[in-house]
Motif scaffolding. Structure first.
Motif, mmCIF file in Angstrom:
data_model
loop_
_atom_site.group_PDB
_atom_site.id
_atom_site.type_symbol
_atom_site.label_atom_id
_atom_site.label_comp_id
_atom_site.label_asym_id
_atom_site.label_seq_id
_atom_site.Cartn_x
_atom_site.Cartn_y
_atom_site.Cartn_z
ATOM 1 N N LYS A 57 4.960 7.554 11.261
ATOM 2 C CA LYS A 57 5.387 7.262 9.878
ATOM 3 C C LYS A 57 4.353 7.783 8.881
ATOM 4 N N TYR A 99 9.943 -3.114 16.641
ATOM 5 C CA TYR A 99 9.914 -1.793 17.271
ATOM 6 C C TYR A 99 10.336 -1.793 18.744
ATOM 7 N N CYS A 146 -2.710 2.150 1.364
ATOM 8 C CA CYS A 146 -1.405 1.537 1.644
ATOM 9 C C CYS A 146 -1.082 0.363 0.725
ATOM 10 N N CYS A 150 1.473 0.195 -2.459
ATOM 11 C CA CYS A 150 2.916 0.197 -2.163
ATOM 12 C C CYS A 150 3.319 -0.982 -1.286
ATOM 13 N N HIS A 151 2.516 -1.291 -0.260
ATOM 14 C CA HIS A 151 2.940 -2.278 0.738
ATOM 15 C C HIS A 151 2.472 -3.691 0.417
ATOM 16 N N GLY A 174 13.668 7.586 4.787
ATOM 17 C CA GLY A 174 12.982 6.721 3.838
ATOM 18 C C GLY A 174 12.466 7.510 2.651
ATOM 19 N N SER A 175 11.486 6.944 1.956
ATOM 20 C CA SER A 175 10.947 7.607 0.762
ATOM 21 C C SER A 175 9.426 7.578 0.741
ATOM 22 N N MET A 176 8.823 7.235 1.886
ATOM 23 C CA MET A 176 7.356 7.218 1.938
ATOM 24 C C MET A 176 6.830 8.645 2.066
ATOM 25 N N LEU A 191 11.290 -2.545 -0.824
ATOM 26 C CA LEU A 191 11.670 -1.639 0.272
ATOM 27 C C LEU A 191 10.493 -1.363 1.201
HETATM 28 C C1 HEC Z 1 3.913 5.527 -2.251
HETATM 29 C C2 HEC Z 1 4.188 4.267 -1.566
HETATM 30 C C3 HEC Z 1 3.752 4.122 -0.139
HETATM 31 C C4 HEC Z 1 2.501 4.307 0.388
HETATM 32 C C5 HEC Z 1 1.263 4.786 -0.350
HETATM 33 C C6 HEC Z 1 2.578 3.941 1.768
HETATM 34 N N1 HEC Z 1 3.847 3.568 2.088
HETATM 35 FE FE1 HEC Z 1 4.521 3.013 3.930
HETATM 36 N N2 HEC Z 1 6.395 2.778 3.185
HETATM 37 C C7 HEC Z 1 6.754 2.925 1.871
HETATM 38 C C8 HEC Z 1 8.161 2.635 1.722
HETATM 39 C C9 HEC Z 1 8.954 2.667 0.413
HETATM 40 C C10 HEC Z 1 8.653 2.308 3.002
HETATM 41 C C11 HEC Z 1 10.097 1.971 3.384
HETATM 42 C C12 HEC Z 1 10.942 3.210 3.272
HETATM 43 C C13 HEC Z 1 10.539 4.231 4.273
HETATM 44 O O1 HEC Z 1 10.618 3.946 5.488
HETATM 45 O O2 HEC Z 1 10.137 5.336 3.879
HETATM 46 C C14 HEC Z 1 7.504 2.408 3.891
HETATM 47 C C15 HEC Z 1 7.574 2.152 5.262
HETATM 48 C C16 HEC Z 1 6.475 2.089 6.099
HETATM 49 C C17 HEC Z 1 6.519 1.707 7.487
HETATM 50 C C18 HEC Z 1 7.750 1.248 8.246
HETATM 51 C C19 HEC Z 1 8.490 2.362 8.902
HETATM 52 C C20 HEC Z 1 9.652 1.807 9.673
HETATM 53 O O3 HEC Z 1 10.744 2.350 9.532
HETATM 54 O O4 HEC Z 1 9.480 0.837 10.416
HETATM 55 C C21 HEC Z 1 5.251 1.788 7.973
HETATM 56 C C22 HEC Z 1 4.793 1.480 9.397
HETATM 57 C C23 HEC Z 1 4.413 2.206 6.886
HETATM 58 N N3 HEC Z 1 5.181 2.393 5.763
HETATM 59 C C24 HEC Z 1 3.054 2.365 6.973
HETATM 60 C C25 HEC Z 1 2.231 2.766 5.907
HETATM 61 C C26 HEC Z 1 0.795 2.883 6.011
HETATM 62 C C27 HEC Z 1 -0.017 2.555 7.239
HETATM 63 C C28 HEC Z 1 0.364 3.322 4.779
HETATM 64 C C29 HEC Z 1 -1.035 3.666 4.364
HETATM 65 C C30 HEC Z 1 -1.701 4.706 5.156
HETATM 66 C C31 HEC Z 1 1.526 3.482 3.928
HETATM 67 N N4 HEC Z 1 2.622 3.121 4.649
HETATM 68 C C32 HEC Z 1 1.486 3.941 2.631
HETATM 69 C C33 HEC Z 1 5.931 3.294 0.836
HETATM 70 C C34 HEC Z 1 4.592 3.636 0.947
#
Ligand code: HEC
Ligand code: HEC
Length: 244
Positions: free
Chosen positions: A209, A193, A165, A168-169, A220-222, A182
């Motif tokens: 998610k 939430y 994570c 990206c985060h 979103g784009s995750m 983002l």
């Molecule tokens: C390739 C990049 C990327 C990776 C790797 C990634 N994320 Fe994300 N994540 C994003 C982006 C961009 C957003 C905001 C857009 C979306 O909601 O898709 C997001 C949003 C989120 C949210 C918020 C959703 C909401 O609407 O409240 C959570 C929770 C989250 N990620 C958890 C994780 C966790 C846990 C991991 C690791 C296991 C992870 N992400 C890995 C890019 C990533």
């Protein structure tokens, strides 16, 4: 020579044609194209969207074994052009499999067309990292129904966060170093939430998610993490680390 089924004949004619013509002399064109393809693979500007910060390399390694410290949503693309199909059998043309990522995760506005120099270069690069004539298709198990997972060890969870994570985060609690503004700050985003998803446990929203990414109406784009990409045990450890 149909390796990879890169759909359009135009592309194959172009790429292979130049390779054959090159036998007599020169012959640098596919090599140059593969080098250009590698550059494109690592460059978020492959996408025409100014909001995109992801390159192919953000989510895919290209080595036979996954390097320590990386847990990616996408599988290694080593031997990708030698696989018979992609996305768990949903895609039977390699360019379609690539465009799925390009359009859904990289905010590409229009798909990559087979005749484009960018597509041809990417193909040459994907061929170069596919030394075997044939390789098995990869399993891809989407977790459709979301269920709670047992919490695991927080120390292991921290390692999972860093590997899966953090790129990206960014850092937990601050988002420092994140790839894009983002990407939500974890776990603080869950404070919203109760208002957004009243009555639903915070962890459940996070599990959904991670398992569904931008799909199943989440938006979103995750990218989504399949079972092969992330085990429930690692997910449970991650939740333990995040205090969820
Ligand atoms: C390739 C990049 C990327 C990776 C790797 C990634 N994320 Fe994300 N994540 C994003 C982006 C961009 C957003 C905001 C857009 C979306 O909601 O898709 C997001 C949003 C989120 C949210 C918020 C959703 C909401 O609407 O409240 C959570 C929770 C989250 N990620 C958890 C994780 C966790 C846990 C991991 C690791 C296991 C992870 N992400 C890995 C890019 C990533
Ligand atoms: C934000 C993350 C992300 C980005 C960026 C991304 N991908 Fe993917 N990719 C995935 C995920 C997730 C899968 C599906 C996992 C699976 O099939 O096991 C996937 C699957 C694929 C597959 C099918 C693999 C198989 O054998 O089933 C190919 C090919 C592919 N990606 C190529 C690319 C290329 C080339 C780019 C850059 C143009 C790219 N991807 C960008 C996340 C990403």
């Amino acid at each position: 020579m149909k390796r990879g089924h890169w759909s359009m004949a135009a592309l194959l004619a172009g790429a292979l044609g130049s390779a054959l013509v090159g036998c007599g002399g020169g012959g640098d064109e596919p090599v140059a194209a593969a080098d250009f393809g590698e550059t494109l693979f690592q460059d978020a500007r492959l996408s025409d969207s100014t909001f995109n910060r992801f390159s192919c390399a953000t989510c895919h390694v290209t080595t036979p074994e996954t390097p320590a410290g990386r847990i990616d949503s996408g599988p290694s693309l080593y031997n990708v052009a030698a696989r018979p199909d992609w996305w768990g059998g949903d895609e039977t043309h390699l360019l379609d499999a690539v465009n799925f990522c390009y359009l859904n995760f990289m905010r590409g506005v229009t798909k990559l067309e087979a005749e484009e120099p960018r597509s041809r270069a990417l193909y040459e690069y994907l061929s170069r990292i596919s030394p075997d004539a044939q390789a098995p298709a990869l399993p891809f198990t989407v977790v459709k129904d979301i269920e709670d997972v047992p919490r695991g060890d927080a120390v292991r969870g921290e390692a999972v966060y860093r590997a899966a994570c953090q790129n990206c985060h960014g850092a937990t609690h601050t988002g420092e170093g994140r790839l894009t503004e983002l990407a939500s700050v974890l776990p603080e985003v869950t404070q919203e939430y109760d208002r957004l998803f009243p009555g639903i446990p915070h962890a459940r929203v996070v599990i959904e998610k991670v398992r569904h990414g931008a799909f199943f109406g989440v938006g979103g784009s995750m990218p989504p993490y399949s079972r092969e990409a992330l085990s429930d045990a690692d997910l449970g450890a991650l939740l333990g680390y995040l205090g969820l």
